[in-house]
Design an enzyme around this catalytic site. Structure first.
Site, PDB file in Angstrom:
ATOM      1  N   GLU A   1      -9.688   6.852  -4.116  1.00 37.13           N
ATOM      2  CA  GLU A   1     -10.032   6.701  -2.707  1.00 37.13           C
ATOM      3  C   GLU A   1      -9.448   7.838  -1.871  1.00 37.13           C
ATOM      4  O   GLU A   1     -10.123   8.394  -0.999  1.00 37.13           O
ATOM      5  CB  GLU A   1      -9.550   5.337  -2.201  1.00 37.13           C
ATOM      6  CG  GLU A   1     -10.343   4.189  -2.791  1.00 37.13           C
ATOM      7  CD  GLU A   1      -9.650   2.837  -2.764  1.00 37.13           C
ATOM      8  OE1 GLU A   1     -10.277   1.872  -3.206  1.00 37.13           O
ATOM      9  OE2 GLU A   1      -8.482   2.750  -2.325  1.00 37.13           O
TER      10      GLU A   1
ATOM     11  N   ALA B   1      -9.684   4.883   3.055  1.00 36.69           N
ATOM     12  CA  ALA B   1      -9.868   6.317   2.800  1.00 36.69           C
ATOM     13  C   ALA B   1     -11.311   6.640   2.423  1.00 36.69           C
ATOM     14  O   ALA B   1     -11.819   7.695   2.787  1.00 36.69           O
ATOM     15  CB  ALA B   1      -8.904   6.785   1.709  1.00 36.69           C
TER      16      ALA B   1
ATOM     17  N   HIS C   1       0.832  -1.210   0.000  1.00 40.59           N
ATOM     18  CA  HIS C   1       0.000   0.000   0.000  1.00 40.59           C
ATOM     19  C   HIS C   1       0.861   1.252   0.000  1.00 40.59           C
ATOM     20  O   HIS C   1       1.953   1.261   0.567  1.00 40.59           O
ATOM     21  CB  HIS C   1      -0.945  -0.006   1.207  1.00 40.59           C
ATOM     22  CG  HIS C   1      -2.060  -0.973   1.056  1.00 40.59           C
ATOM     23  ND1 HIS C   1      -1.892  -2.331   1.192  1.00 40.59           N
ATOM     24  CD2 HIS C   1      -3.349  -0.782   0.730  1.00 40.59           C
ATOM     25  CE1 HIS C   1      -3.042  -2.931   0.960  1.00 40.59           C
ATOM     26  NE2 HIS C   1      -3.948  -2.017   0.679  1.00 40.59           N
TER      27      HIS C   1
END
Length: 172
Positions: free
Chosen positions: A91, A127, A73
């Protein structure tokens, strides 16, 4: 990213391995291995069954495998080699990460660095379910956790991200 037409679960079950990996290879960020492993469990009853299989894959990874998934990530509001995936960009934008003030950007980058230094993987949060203020606060709070707690927290966030990404691909 939202598709114009959602796939049916029958469409998903008819996919070849390569097609499945092309479509679902990023439901877990940069982890087409997850999609490859999950494909063999067809037929799926519905999108929630598909999500359950993804969760089982993640839960069954050893701790270092879970940490590896988390390392795939990007840092929030950080610079990523090769840029953000389309999904991550969308996001982060929905959370307001693209409109941070200079002060907020400085805080999030400092907290990202402290988090990565402590845990050796980036802070992962869904998010789409949070706004920049909650993300800044979450970063500060989660820095106080143990490595074990953060591996668990991070993987739970990955599962939520995966579900939301699946729901943008497959009808419910």
């Amino acid at each position: 990213m939202a598709r114009k037409t959602l796939l049916t679960i029958d469409d998903v079950n008819k996919m070849t391995s390569d097609q499945f990996i092309d479509v679902f290879g990023n439901i877990v960020e940069h982890c087409s291995l997850c999609a490859a492993a999950v494909w063999q469990h067809r037929p799926f009853q519905d999108v929630h069954h598909l999500h359950k299989v993804v969760c089982e894959f993640l839960d069954n990874l050893p701790v270092n495998g879970k940490q590896g998934v988390l390392r795939l990530h990007p840092d929030l509001a950080g610079n990523v080699a090769g840029g953000l995936t389309l999904e991550s960009h969308s996001e982060q934008k929905s959370a307001g990460i693209d409109s941070l003030t200079l002060d907020e950007k400085g805080k999030i980058q400092e907290r990202n660095k402290n988090y990565r230094d402590k845990f050796n993987f980036p802070f992962v949060i869904c998010a789409r379910k949070n706004k920049k203020e909650a993300i800044l606060e979450g970063l500060e709070l989660r820095l106080q956790n143990s490595n074990e707690e953060e591996v668990t927290n991070g993987i739970e966030q990955v599962k939520l991200i995966a579900l939301l990404r699946m729901l943008s691909i497959v009808e419910e």
